[in-house]
Design a protein around this motif. Structure first.
Motif, PDB file in Angstrom:
ATOM      1  N   ASP A  22       2.952 -21.522  21.297  1.00 29.42           N
ATOM      2  CA  ASP A  22       4.304 -21.196  20.846  1.00 29.42           C
ATOM      3  C   ASP A  22       5.330 -20.921  21.949  1.00 29.42           C
ATOM      4  O   ASP A  22       5.049 -20.162  22.883  1.00 29.42           O
ATOM      5  CB  ASP A  22       4.287 -19.907  20.002  1.00 29.42           C
ATOM      6  CG  ASP A  22       3.135 -19.840  19.038  1.00 29.42           C
ATOM      7  OD1 ASP A  22       2.376 -20.808  18.927  1.00 29.42           O
ATOM      8  OD2 ASP A  22       2.989 -18.785  18.383  1.00 29.42           O
TER       9      ASP A  22
ATOM     10  N   GLN B 270       3.418 -19.257  25.134  1.00 28.38           N
ATOM     11  CA  GLN B 270       2.020 -18.833  25.121  1.00 28.38           C
ATOM     12  C   GLN B 270       1.218 -19.733  26.069  1.00 28.38           C
ATOM     13  O   GLN B 270       1.395 -20.958  26.061  1.00 28.38           O
ATOM     14  CB  GLN B 270       1.441 -18.961  23.699  1.00 28.38           C
ATOM     15  CG  GLN B 270       2.018 -17.974  22.717  1.00 28.38           C
ATOM     16  CD  GLN B 270       1.318 -16.632  22.797  1.00 28.38           C
ATOM     17  OE1 GLN B 270       0.178 -16.482  22.373  1.00 28.38           O
ATOM     18  NE2 GLN B 270       1.999 -15.656  23.361  1.00 28.38           N
TER      19      GLN B 270
ATOM     20  N   LYS C 230      -4.633 -15.124  25.783  1.00 21.07           N
ATOM     21  CA  LYS C 230      -3.223 -15.472  25.599  1.00 21.07           C
ATOM     22  C   LYS C 230      -2.307 -14.654  26.494  1.00 21.07           C
ATOM     23  O   LYS C 230      -2.274 -13.428  26.431  1.00 21.07           O
ATOM     24  CB  LYS C 230      -2.814 -15.308  24.142  1.00 21.07           C
ATOM     25  CG  LYS C 230      -3.491 -16.302  23.208  1.00 21.07           C
ATOM     26  CD  LYS C 230      -3.218 -17.742  23.608  1.00 21.07           C
ATOM     27  CE  LYS C 230      -4.008 -18.709  22.775  1.00 21.07           C
ATOM     28  NZ  LYS C 230      -3.256 -19.452  21.816  1.00 21.07           N
TER      29      LYS C 230
ATOM     30  N   SER D 279       2.628 -13.884  20.391  1.00 21.59           N
ATOM     31  CA  SER D 279       4.023 -14.338  20.392  1.00 21.59           C
ATOM     32  C   SER D 279       5.038 -13.239  20.135  1.00 21.59           C
ATOM     33  O   SER D 279       4.741 -12.224  19.506  1.00 21.59           O
ATOM     34  CB  SER D 279       4.202 -15.446  19.362  1.00 21.59           C
ATOM     35  OG  SER D 279       3.628 -16.618  19.862  1.00 21.59           O
TER      36      SER D 279
ATOM     37  N   ARG E 145       2.177 -10.025  13.057  1.00 22.84           N
ATOM     38  CA  ARG E 145       2.531 -10.438  14.432  1.00 22.84           C
ATOM     39  C   ARG E 145       3.806 -11.277  14.487  1.00 22.84           C
ATOM     40  O   ARG E 145       4.334 -11.688  13.479  1.00 22.84           O
ATOM     41  CB  ARG E 145       1.376 -11.242  15.036  1.00 22.84           C
ATOM     42  CG  ARG E 145       0.952 -12.450  14.235  1.00 22.84           C
ATOM     43  CD  ARG E 145      -0.149 -13.226  14.972  1.00 22.84           C
ATOM     44  NE  ARG E 145      -0.705 -14.263  14.125  1.00 22.84           N
ATOM     45  CZ  ARG E 145      -1.782 -14.128  13.369  1.00 22.84           C
ATOM     46  NH1 ARG E 145      -2.462 -12.997  13.359  1.00 22.84           N
ATOM     47  NH2 ARG E 145      -2.206 -15.133  12.611  1.00 22.84           N
ATOM     48  N   ASP E 146       4.208 -11.527  15.735  1.00 21.45           N
ATOM     49  CA  ASP E 146       5.319 -12.414  16.085  1.00 21.45           C
ATOM     50  C   ASP E 146       6.691 -11.830  15.707  1.00 21.45           C
ATOM     51  O   ASP E 146       7.465 -12.451  14.969  1.00 21.45           O
ATOM     52  CB  ASP E 146       5.148 -13.817  15.449  1.00 21.45           C
ATOM     53  CG  ASP E 146       3.738 -14.380  15.617  1.00 21.45           C
ATOM     54  OD1 ASP E 146       3.060 -13.985  16.595  1.00 21.45           O
ATOM     55  OD2 ASP E 146       3.310 -15.181  14.780  1.00 21.45           O
TER      56      ASP E 146
ATOM     57  N   GLU F 285       3.397 -17.194   9.977  1.00 17.63           N
ATOM     58  CA  GLU F 285       3.462 -16.923  11.412  1.00 17.63           C
ATOM     59  C   GLU F 285       4.885 -17.202  11.913  1.00 17.63           C
ATOM     60  O   GLU F 285       5.630 -17.972  11.315  1.00 17.63           O
ATOM     61  CB  GLU F 285       2.451 -17.802  12.154  1.00 17.63           C
ATOM     62  CG  GLU F 285       1.009 -17.449  11.806  1.00 17.63           C
ATOM     63  CD  GLU F 285      -0.024 -18.099  12.720  1.00 17.63           C
ATOM     64  OE1 GLU F 285      -0.900 -17.381  13.231  1.00 17.63           O
ATOM     65  OE2 GLU F 285       0.035 -19.325  12.913  1.00 17.63           O
ATOM     66  N   CYS F 286       5.193 -16.567  13.021  1.00 18.22           N
ATOM     67  CA  CYS F 286       6.426 -16.842  13.772  1.00 18.22           C
ATOM     68  C   CYS F 286       7.701 -16.937  12.927  1.00 18.22           C
ATOM     69  O   CYS F 286       8.401 -17.947  12.954  1.00 18.22           O
ATOM     70  CB  CYS F 286       6.251 -18.121  14.581  1.00 18.22           C
ATOM     71  SG  CYS F 286       4.892 -18.018  15.739  1.00 18.22           S
TER      72      CYS F 286
ATOM     73  N   TRP G 234       6.421 -25.782  19.335  1.00 11.75           N
ATOM     74  CA  TRP G 234       5.171 -26.076  20.033  1.00 11.75           C
ATOM     75  C   TRP G 234       4.725 -27.465  19.588  1.00 11.75           C
ATOM     76  O   TRP G 234       4.655 -27.734  18.382  1.00 11.75           O
ATOM     77  CB  TRP G 234       4.121 -25.024  19.653  1.00 11.75           C
ATOM     78  CG  TRP G 234       2.716 -25.375  20.066  1.00 11.75           C
ATOM     79  CD1 TRP G 234       2.327 -26.069  21.177  1.00 11.75           C
ATOM     80  CD2 TRP G 234       1.511 -25.054  19.364  1.00 11.75           C
ATOM     81  NE1 TRP G 234       0.952 -26.197  21.215  1.00 11.75           N
ATOM     82  CE2 TRP G 234       0.438 -25.590  20.115  1.00 11.75           C
ATOM     83  CE3 TRP G 234       1.245 -24.362  18.171  1.00 11.75           C
ATOM     84  CZ2 TRP G 234      -0.890 -25.458  19.710  1.00 11.75           C
ATOM     85  CZ3 TRP G 234      -0.082 -24.229  17.775  1.00 11.75           C
ATOM     86  CH2 TRP G 234      -1.131 -24.766  18.539  1.00 11.75           C
TER      87      TRP G 234
HETATM   88  C1  FRU Z   1       1.009 -19.336  16.202  1.00 11.63           C
HETATM   89  C2  FRU Z   1       0.191 -18.140  16.659  1.00 11.63           C
HETATM   90  C3  FRU Z   1       0.966 -16.842  16.498  1.00 11.63           C
HETATM   91  C4  FRU Z   1       0.309 -15.957  17.520  1.00 11.63           C
HETATM   92  C5  FRU Z   1       0.041 -16.913  18.640  1.00 11.63           C
HETATM   93  C6  FRU Z   1      -1.176 -16.618  19.461  1.00 11.63           C
HETATM   94  O1  FRU Z   1       0.602 -20.528  16.802  1.00 11.63           O
HETATM   95  O2  FRU Z   1      -1.031 -18.077  15.975  1.00 11.63           O
HETATM   96  O3  FRU Z   1       0.941 -16.305  15.205  1.00 11.63           O
HETATM   97  O4  FRU Z   1       1.113 -14.889  17.923  1.00 11.63           O
HETATM   98  O5  FRU Z   1      -0.093 -18.195  18.050  1.00 11.63           O
HETATM   99  O6  FRU Z   1      -1.289 -17.524  20.511  1.00 11.63           O
END
Ligand code: FRU
Length: 476
Positions: free
Chosen positions: A38, A54, A65, A98, A157-158, A211-212, A289
């Motif tokens: 990401d 990342q 990571k 992330s 997360r993120d 995510e994100c 990404w």
């Molecule tokens: C998305 C993800 C995020 C996480 C990160 C870890 O591709 O899974 O949710 O923060 O990658 O590398």
């Protein structure tokens, strides 16, 4: 010896630029070794854009990571990417996941997810700020949320900051205990960050994790970008294992809801996930990404020591609830020689350079099908527009290495079809109908050769446009 030796890792990156292997892209950000994913911490300070992403510098697997960091003023000339943030303590020992970037007191600050697992593999995700220092490292600072709130699993997360009425908030991806995905909003209140709860949308049961997420405003409209996992494949959409898209509409943080249209994917190619937007005044510049989680064996560059890329920067525009993506104007500075095309024919062949941009406009006339073939010796990838179903199919089944199969999506074209196709060594990005749809994907031709572009159709089509040879990014 330390697990992450910044000096040694940074030196190794320097020594391996510019890239040598014929699969390495020339105008997409990527690393000479390790696995990237990401885009993170996208910000602009003064006239300089900061791009983090990342990175596992120690192998081509999803582990270790870290964040890498590069800067640019023009999206063409970059500082050599450096290791900037890596696991060091009990909070982020299992990964600096992330997050986003922001400017405070003339410094770059980042907000990221610390990933930590105990001996029973139980995760504690904490959200932490840090500040980029002159030595290129992010200094780790306050933790603002220690763990996932009650009612949600550790898939929390993120974080991504945004402002409403001058007050800072962040949106963050999370999984409910019933294993559905959603996004929570936190508001800054003195030294605390208060959980305001879920941003309500019509998508109550839409994948097992978001995510994100990112909230981006266009005047009085907002889009919520997110990457939902676990949608069911349909005839013309959701064809990757995980998706990346947005909903657009109005948002109220008083009622904590969005009034929005349907979820659209931001890209219909094979290799696009976890995008993030860089805010540059009114300019909204998106990076994605180029890759896909849980599909690792579709990427043969792993055997050569590296995996994945970032997309080119794209400018986003919101028109009638729909995002249009355009390649950032800066990329035009990569153009070198060009060839004009103005023909009416049912077969046209053009040899492309190693890196190229084809800017083509088709007058469909009576033709029902247009086929663009990228031919690499005895391998080929096809991009087929079918007027009768108003759809495009991308077909990699005649490539020998890497992911294969097809992606199919709607593209509406009655009399004219335009496309901008960027072909790097392995990374391809195609913008259809002024960016109404985009498809991003990799091909891994066995040989180090320049592709041929063959345009064929069932009856003569008018083709007008230009094909440019493109140069490469420069790393200082
Ligand atoms: C998305 C993800 C995020 C996480 C990160 C870890 O591709 O899974 O949710 O923060 O990658 O590398």
């Amino acid at each position: 010896m330390e697990k992450f030796d910044k000096k040694e890792i940074d030196l190794k990156v320097k020594e391996n630029l510019p890239f040598k292997h014929h699969w390495h892209n020339q105008f997409h950000l990527e690393m000479p070794f390790g696995l990237i994913n990401d885009p993170n911490g996208l910000t602009k300070l003064g006239d300089t854009y900061h791009i983090f992403f990342q990175w596992n510098p120690l192998g081509v697997v999803h582990k270790n990571k870290c964040w890498a960091h590069t800067t640019t003023k023009d999206f063409i000339n970059y500082t050599t990417p450096e290791l900037s943030l890596y696991p060091t303590d009990i909070h982020d020992k299992d990964g600096c996941y992330s997050g986003c970037g922001t400017i405070e007191n003339n410094s770059i600050r980042v907000l990221y997810t610390c990933n930590s697992k105990d001996e029973n593999n139980v995760r504690t995700p904490a959200q932490r700020f840090g500040t980029l220092q002159s030595d290129g490292l992010v200094k780790k600072e306050e933790i603002v949320v220690e763990k996932n709130p009650a009612g949600y699993t550790a898939h929390f997360r993120d974080p991504n900051l945004f402002e409403v009425h001058g007050v800072r908030h962040f949106v963050i991806g999370v999984q409910r205990e019933n294993e559905t995905g959603t996004a929570l909003i936190y508001r800054e209140d003195g030294n605390n960050w208060k959980n305001l709860g879920e941003l309500k949308t019509d998508y109550k049961n839409f994948g097992f994790m978001w995510e994100c997420p990112g909230l981006v405003n266009f005047g009085d409209e907002w889009i919520l970008i997110f990457s939902p996992q676990g949608l069911k494949e349909e005839e013309y959409q959701y064809q990757n294992i995980y998706q990346a898209g947005y909903i657009a509409g109005k948002m109220s943080l008083d009622s904590m809801e969005m009034f929005h249209g349907k979820f659209y994917e931001l890209d219909k190619g094979f290799d696009f996930y976890a995008p993030q937007v860089l805010h540059d005044g009114n300019r909204k510049i998106l990076f994605g990404w180029m890759g896909m989680p849980d599909k690792d064996d579709e990427y043969p560059t792993g055997d050569e020591g590296w995996k994945f890329s970032l997309t080119m920067p794209r400018d986003l525009e919101l028109k009638k609830g729909k995002i249009y993506s355009k390649p950032a104007d800066e990329i035009k500075k990569l153009r070198k020689s060009s060839v004009d095309i103005k023909e009416k024919s049912s077969e046209i062949k053009k040899s492309l350079n190693k890196c190229s941009e084809s800017d083509l406009n088709f007058k469909l006339n009576d033709s029902k099908k247009i086929n663009l073939t990228l031919k690499y010796s005895d391998e080929q990838t096809e991009i087929i527009f079918d007027k009768m179903t108003q759809s495009v199919t991308i077909d990699r089944s005649k490539m020998k290495l890497g992911g294969k199969g097809q992606r199919k999506f709607k593209v509406y074209a009655d009399e004219e079809l335009n496309l901008k196709m960027f072909v790097d060594r392995t990374a391809i990005e195609i913008f259809f109908q002024d960016g109404e749809e985009v498809a991003t994907f990799f091909v891994f031709p066995k040989e180090d050769i320049e592709p041929e572009l063959i345009i064929s159709s069932d009856s003569a089509v008018g083709v007008e446009g230009k094909i440019y040879e493109l140069g490469r990014f420069n790393f200082e």
